[in-house]
Structures are given as C-alpha cells and as structure tokens.
Design a protein around this motif. Structure first.
Motif, mmCIF file in Angstrom:
data_model
loop_
_atom_site.group_PDB
_atom_site.id
_atom_site.type_symbol
_atom_site.label_atom_id
_atom_site.label_comp_id
_atom_site.label_asym_id
_atom_site.label_seq_id
_atom_site.Cartn_x
_atom_site.Cartn_y
_atom_site.Cartn_z
ATOM 1 N N PRO A 7 0.816 -1.222 0.000
ATOM 2 C CA PRO A 7 0.000 0.000 0.000
ATOM 3 C C PRO A 7 0.849 1.271 0.000
ATOM 4 O O PRO A 7 1.858 1.360 0.691
ATOM 5 C CB PRO A 7 -0.810 -0.111 1.292
ATOM 6 N N THR A 8 0.409 2.231 -0.787
ATOM 7 C CA THR A 8 1.074 3.526 -0.875
ATOM 8 C C THR A 8 0.370 4.521 0.048
ATOM 9 O O THR A 8 -0.685 4.219 0.611
ATOM 10 C CB THR A 8 1.012 4.055 -2.314
ATOM 11 N N GLU A 9 0.934 5.709 0.147
ATOM 12 C CA GLU A 9 0.289 6.738 0.962
ATOM 13 C C GLU A 9 -1.087 7.080 0.404
ATOM 14 O O GLU A 9 -2.032 7.300 1.156
ATOM 15 C CB GLU A 9 1.161 7.995 1.020
ATOM 16 N N ALA A 10 -1.228 7.096 -0.916
ATOM 17 C CA ALA A 10 -2.532 7.370 -1.533
ATOM 18 C C ALA A 10 -3.555 6.287 -1.165
ATOM 19 O O ALA A 10 -4.723 6.594 -0.910
ATOM 20 C CB ALA A 10 -2.395 7.465 -3.051
ATOM 21 N N ASP A 11 -3.115 5.026 -1.098
ATOM 22 C CA ASP A 11 -4.009 3.935 -0.688
ATOM 23 C C ASP A 11 -4.456 4.126 0.755
ATOM 24 O O ASP A 11 -5.627 3.956 1.083
ATOM 25 C CB ASP A 11 -3.315 2.579 -0.839
ATOM 26 N N TRP A 12 -3.514 4.470 1.625
ATOM 27 C CA TRP A 12 -3.841 4.679 3.040
ATOM 28 C C TRP A 12 -4.785 5.865 3.199
ATOM 29 O O TRP A 12 -5.708 5.832 4.004
ATOM 30 C CB TRP A 12 -2.570 4.900 3.857
ATOM 31 N N ARG A 13 -4.544 6.920 2.429
ATOM 32 C CA ARG A 13 -5.410 8.091 2.519
ATOM 33 C C ARG A 13 -6.819 7.742 2.048
ATOM 34 O O ARG A 13 -7.809 8.119 2.677
ATOM 35 C CB ARG A 13 -4.816 9.239 1.696
ATOM 36 N N ALA A 14 -6.939 6.992 0.946
ATOM 37 C CA ALA A 14 -8.253 6.579 0.445
ATOM 38 C C ALA A 14 -8.985 5.724 1.482
ATOM 39 O O ALA A 14 -10.188 5.896 1.701
ATOM 40 C CB ALA A 14 -8.105 5.807 -0.867
ATOM 41 N N ALA A 15 -8.261 4.817 2.133
ATOM 42 C CA ALA A 15 -8.879 3.980 3.169
ATOM 43 C C ALA A 15 -9.293 4.818 4.373
ATOM 44 O O ALA A 15 -10.359 4.598 4.954
ATOM 45 C CB ALA A 15 -7.916 2.877 3.583
ATOM 46 N N SER A 16 -8.465 5.790 4.742
ATOM 47 C CA SER A 16 -8.796 6.637 5.897
ATOM 48 C C SER A 16 -10.046 7.462 5.634
ATOM 49 O O SER A 16 -10.899 7.607 6.507
ATOM 50 C CB SER A 16 -7.622 7.557 6.240
ATOM 51 N N TRP A 17 -10.172 8.009 4.417
ATOM 52 C CA TRP A 17 -11.387 8.753 4.073
ATOM 53 C C TRP A 17 -12.606 7.842 4.078
ATOM 54 O O TRP A 17 -13.687 8.233 4.521
ATOM 55 C CB TRP A 17 -11.246 9.426 2.707
ATOM 56 N N LEU A 18 -12.429 6.624 3.597
ATOM 57 C CA LEU A 18 -13.526 5.662 3.577
ATOM 58 C C LEU A 18 -13.999 5.354 4.993
ATOM 59 O O LEU A 18 -15.198 5.366 5.286
ATOM 60 C CB LEU A 18 -13.066 4.387 2.872
ATOM 61 N N LEU A 19 -13.059 5.114 5.902
ATOM 62 C CA LEU A 19 -13.423 4.818 7.288
ATOM 63 C C LEU A 19 -13.982 6.051 7.997
ATOM 64 O O LEU A 19 -14.880 5.934 8.825
ATOM 65 C CB LEU A 19 -12.214 4.263 8.037
ATOM 66 N N LEU A 20 -13.459 7.220 7.666
ATOM 67 C CA LEU A 20 -13.991 8.449 8.247
ATOM 68 C C LEU A 20 -15.440 8.651 7.820
ATOM 69 O O LEU A 20 -16.290 9.016 8.630
ATOM 70 C CB LEU A 20 -13.129 9.639 7.827
ATOM 71 N N ARG A 21 -15.728 8.388 6.553
ATOM 72 C CA ARG A 21 -17.118 8.474 6.078
ATOM 73 C C ARG A 21 -18.022 7.497 6.826
ATOM 74 O O ARG A 21 -19.171 7.797 7.119
ATOM 75 C CB ARG A 21 -17.193 8.167 4.581
ATOM 76 N N HIS A 22 -17.493 6.301 7.122
ATOM 77 C CA HIS A 22 -18.290 5.320 7.850
ATOM 78 C C HIS A 22 -18.558 5.807 9.277
ATOM 79 O O HIS A 22 -19.678 5.732 9.764
ATOM 80 C CB HIS A 22 -17.565 3.975 7.895
ATOM 81 N N ARG A 23 -17.508 6.281 9.942
ATOM 82 C CA ARG A 23 -17.653 6.707 11.338
ATOM 83 C C ARG A 23 -18.479 7.980 11.462
ATOM 84 O O ARG A 23 -19.154 8.179 12.454
ATOM 85 C CB ARG A 23 -16.281 6.931 11.956
ATOM 86 N N TRP A 24 -18.374 8.850 10.489
ATOM 87 C CA TRP A 24 -19.052 10.134 10.561
ATOM 88 C C TRP A 24 -20.202 10.210 9.577
ATOM 89 O O TRP A 24 -20.270 11.126 8.770
ATOM 90 C CB TRP A 24 -18.064 11.260 10.305
ATOM 91 N N SER A 25 -21.110 9.305 9.676
ATOM 92 C CA SER A 25 -22.295 9.371 8.835
ATOM 93 C C SER A 25 -23.098 10.605 9.246
ATOM 94 O O SER A 25 -22.890 11.186 10.315
ATOM 95 C CB SER A 25 -23.143 8.106 9.019
ATOM 96 N N LEU A 26 -24.011 11.024 8.395
ATOM 97 C CA LEU A 26 -24.830 12.202 8.689
ATOM 98 C C LEU A 26 -25.556 12.039 10.021
ATOM 99 O O LEU A 26 -25.637 12.973 10.815
ATOM 100 C CB LEU A 26 -25.821 12.451 7.549
ATOM 101 N N GLN A 27 -26.061 10.849 10.280
ATOM 102 C CA GLN A 27 -26.770 10.598 11.535
ATOM 103 C C GLN A 27 -25.854 10.845 12.735
ATOM 104 O O GLN A 27 -26.248 11.481 13.707
ATOM 105 C CB GLN A 27 -27.292 9.165 11.559
ATOM 106 N N ARG A 28 -24.616 10.378 12.676
ATOM 107 C CA ARG A 28 -23.692 10.575 13.785
ATOM 108 C C ARG A 28 -23.308 12.042 13.942
ATOM 109 O O ARG A 28 -23.135 12.530 15.053
ATOM 110 C CB ARG A 28 -22.456 9.716 13.600
#
Length: 184
Positions: A14-35
């Motif tokens: 994994p590259t830094e771009a891969d890690w960043r994409a995964a971090s944004w994906l998990l952030l979207r999961h944790r910070w849904s509109l409801q949350r």
C-alpha cells in the motif's frame, strides 16, 4: 459460488494514496450524517442546559432568556462541532503518514492468499490466517477495499495492485460469510 481449489495468491504494498483513500472511507463510515447530527445535538443540549442553568441560578426563571440560551447553545454547539470536524480533517493526512511510516517500519508489503476458508497474510514479522466470519465489516470504494478485523484494525486491499477477479472473490466470500457490508 464455486469452491476455489487452489488459493488465489497476490502481493500488496500500500502507498500513501491507498492509506489516505482507506482513511477517508473509514472516516465516512464513522461520521455518517446521523452521527454528525447526534453529535451536534449532544453539544447543543449540553451548552443550552449549561446556559439555562446559569441564567436561572443568577436571574431566576425567565422564558425569553431560556429561549435565548437555547439559540446561544445551538451557536456554541455548532461552533465546537465545526471546529472538531475541521481539526480531524486537517490532521488526517498527518495521521496517514504516521501510520504508513509505522507500517513500513514493521515491514514493507504483504503476501496474501485467499480461499474458501479465509485469508492468509504473511509479512516480514508475522503470518496470520483469518476465517471469513472473523471479519467484522468491510468497506469499499473505487480505490481500496478495507476489511475490518476490529473497530481499530483493518486490512487494506489496494485495488490497483490486485486483479479484479481476486477482489470479486474476496467480496463473494465476505458476502457468503454474511460479514456486515459498510460503505461501498
């Protein structure tokens, strides 16, 4: 789904771009509109109760002041919540670089194999076998597939480094094992 006789093998780095994409994906999961809304409401109630309580203690009950305190509490809550969101987003790239540096310190890349039983991961320091039902959740976007093992730990599969047939096989095994599907 047909059984795979031989494990499908692949290597990821994994590259830094891969890690960043995964971090944004998990952030979207944790910070849904409801949350986000629940977080704001919690802050609003806290500040409004604090302001109404102080006003009532100092000046006695006054309906107009209480309504003003509700509005002021909403303003304070919105400001604090916006500050927290901006702070997390601003520090995300730093956190990604730090996590990537730590992962690289432990070894570069991993060899993986999947079959009907699960996923085998081999790095410079460890070899781990995880059965499909051991994954808690999986998320996916155009760049990465993230397989959550716990609330804080996940395996990152960069799609650019893996044959699409293998990604499809991983997805099918997760669905067959009834692993919770997150953001896709």
């Amino acid at each position: 789904m047909s059984e795979i006789a031989e494990p499908l093998r692949f290597r990821i780095e994994p590259t830094e771009a891969d890690w960043r994409a995964a971090s944004w994906l998990l952030l979207r999961h944790r910070w849904s509109l409801q949350r986000l809304v629940l977080g704001f409401l919690g802050l609003w109630i806290f500040y409004a109760a604090l302001l109404i309580g102080l006003d009532t203690y100092n000046h006695g009950w006054n309906r107009e002041r209480a309504l003003g305190s509700l509005l002021e509490g909403a303003q304070y809550g919105a400001f604090v919540w916006l500050f927290i969101v901006v702070l997390v987003i601003a520090f995300l790239p730093r956190r990604v670089r730090k996590s990537l540096a730590e992962a690289r310190r432990l070894g570069s890349g991993a060899d993986m194999a999947i079959d009907a039983q699960g996923l085998r991961l081999t790095t410079a320091i460890a070899e781990v076998t995880l059965a499909w039902p051991q994954f808690r959740r999986w998320h996916e976007n155009a760049k990465v597939m993230s397989l959550a093992v716990s609330e804080r730990d996940a395996l990152l599969l960069p799609k650019a480094q893996i044959d699409p047939a293998i990604i499809d096989a991983v997805r099918n095994h997760l669905i067959a094992a009834q692993v919770e599907r997150g953001i896709t």
